[in-house]
Scaffold this motif. Structure first.
Motif, PDB file in Angstrom:
ATOM      1  N   GLU A 138       0.831  -1.203   0.000  1.00  0.00           N
ATOM      2  CA  GLU A 138       0.000   0.000   0.000  1.00  0.00           C
ATOM      3  C   GLU A 138       0.872   1.262   0.000  1.00  0.00           C
ATOM      4  N   ASN A 139       1.921   1.276   0.806  1.00  0.00           N
ATOM      5  CA  ASN A 139       2.815   2.434   0.854  1.00  0.00           C
ATOM      6  C   ASN A 139       3.514   2.669  -0.484  1.00  0.00           C
ATOM      7  N   ILE A 140       3.947   1.605  -1.110  1.00  0.00           N
ATOM      8  CA  ILE A 140       4.622   1.727  -2.402  1.00  0.00           C
ATOM      9  C   ILE A 140       3.641   2.227  -3.458  1.00  0.00           C
ATOM     10  N   ASP A 141       2.412   1.713  -3.445  1.00  0.00           N
ATOM     11  CA  ASP A 141       1.393   2.184  -4.395  1.00  0.00           C
ATOM     12  C   ASP A 141       1.102   3.672  -4.201  1.00  0.00           C
ATOM     13  N   ARG A 142       1.018   4.101  -2.944  1.00  0.00           N
ATOM     14  CA  ARG A 142       0.777   5.525  -2.672  1.00  0.00           C
ATOM     15  C   ARG A 142       1.932   6.384  -3.165  1.00  0.00           C
ATOM     16  N   ALA A 143       3.149   5.918  -2.989  1.00  0.00           N
ATOM     17  CA  ALA A 143       4.324   6.658  -3.454  1.00  0.00           C
ATOM     18  C   ALA A 143       4.294   6.807  -4.971  1.00  0.00           C
ATOM     19  N   VAL A 144       3.872   5.749  -5.662  1.00  0.00           N
ATOM     20  CA  VAL A 144       3.775   5.799  -7.125  1.00  0.00           C
ATOM     21  C   VAL A 144       2.702   6.791  -7.551  1.00  0.00           C
ATOM     22  N   MET A 145       1.574   6.810  -6.835  1.00  0.00           N
ATOM     23  CA  MET A 145       0.509   7.761  -7.170  1.00  0.00           C
ATOM     24  C   MET A 145       0.975   9.201  -6.952  1.00  0.00           C
ATOM     25  N   ARG A 146       1.721   9.451  -5.871  1.00  0.00           N
ATOM     26  CA  ARG A 146       2.252  10.803  -5.628  1.00  0.00           C
ATOM     27  C   ARG A 146       3.217  11.204  -6.727  1.00  0.00           C
ATOM     28  N   GLN A 147       4.068  10.261  -7.134  1.00  0.00           N
ATOM     29  CA  GLN A 147       5.019  10.496  -8.218  1.00  0.00           C
ATOM     30  C   GLN A 147       4.278  10.876  -9.491  1.00  0.00           C
ATOM     31  N   SER A 148       3.258  10.111  -9.811  1.00  0.00           N
ATOM     32  CA  SER A 148       2.472  10.338 -11.019  1.00  0.00           C
ATOM     33  C   SER A 148       1.782  11.698 -10.986  1.00  0.00           C
ATOM     34  N   ALA A 149       1.207  12.030  -9.847  1.00  0.00           N
ATOM     35  CA  ALA A 149       0.520  13.324  -9.696  1.00  0.00           C
ATOM     36  C   ALA A 149       1.512  14.472  -9.807  1.00  0.00           C
ATOM     37  N   ALA A 150       2.673  14.336  -9.224  1.00  0.00           N
ATOM     38  CA  ALA A 150       3.701  15.381  -9.284  1.00  0.00           C
ATOM     39  C   ALA A 150       4.155  15.603 -10.719  1.00  0.00           C
ATOM     40  N   ARG A 151       4.281  14.551 -11.489  1.00  0.00           N
ATOM     41  CA  ARG A 151       4.701  14.678 -12.894  1.00  0.00           C
ATOM     42  C   ARG A 151       3.649  15.432 -13.708  1.00  0.00           C
ATOM     43  N   ARG A 152       2.364  15.152 -13.419  1.00  0.00           N
ATOM     44  CA  ARG A 152       1.298  15.833 -14.155  1.00  0.00           C
ATOM     45  C   ARG A 152       1.291  17.330 -13.874  1.00  0.00           C
ATOM     46  N   PHE A 153       1.529  17.695 -12.627  1.00  0.00           N
ATOM     47  CA  PHE A 153       1.486  19.105 -12.266  1.00  0.00           C
ATOM     48  C   PHE A 153       2.745  19.848 -12.712  1.00  0.00           C
ATOM     49  N   VAL A 154       3.866  19.204 -12.700  1.00  0.00           N
ATOM     50  CA  VAL A 154       5.130  19.838 -13.078  1.00  0.00           C
ATOM     51  C   VAL A 154       5.260  19.893 -14.586  1.00  0.00           C
ATOM     52  N   GLY A 155       4.947  18.769 -15.243  1.00  0.00           N
ATOM     53  CA  GLY A 155       5.151  18.650 -16.686  1.00  0.00           C
ATOM     54  C   GLY A 155       4.012  19.158 -17.434  1.00  0.00           C
TER      55      GLY A 155
END
Length: 116
Positions: free
Chosen positions: A99-116
């Motif tokens: 669950e923690n790893i999945d959440r980290a991946v979702m945060r990564q994905s969201a950060a890429r959308r907002f930055v890129g």
């Protein structure tokens, strides 16, 4: 009759169940190993730099460790109540790790959308 294998952990003289023969560890040391591995995976994932392949590698490792633990626990190998509780606790650790790893991946994905 073959002599049971002894745990490879330093100083441990406990026998290795058949389900953990490939790991060369008793149930206690295998659960400790899994918990340490989960902590390392969570730390690495929290940095937010894991590739998709690395994420998949973590998921496969979690599934494999959980499967090995469940197979050993249900094999009929005699276990104390403390070891049974340890197995359940380690399975919970694996679920929380995933669950923690999945959440980290979702945060990564969201950060890429907002930055890129």
């Amino acid at each position: 009759m073959p002599v049971p294998e002894i745990c490879s952990a330093k100083g441990c003289k406990i026998g290795v169940p058949a389900g953990l023969a490939a790991e060369h560890m008793c149930i206690l040391h295998f659960t400790l190993f899994i918990e340490q591995e989960c902590a390392e995976m969570r730390r690495e994932s929290a940095l937010g730099k894991n590739s998709h392949e690395r994420h998949n590698e973590f998921m496969q490792k979690i599934v494999a460790r959980g499967g090995t633990l469940v197979d050993t626990a249900t094999s009929g190998y005699p276990m104390s109540d403390e070891i049974k509780a340890r197995i359940l606790s380690t399975l919970l650790t694996l679920m929380n790790c995933r669950e923690n790893i999945d959440r980290a991946v979702m945060r990564q994905s969201a950060a890429r959308r907002f930055v890129g």
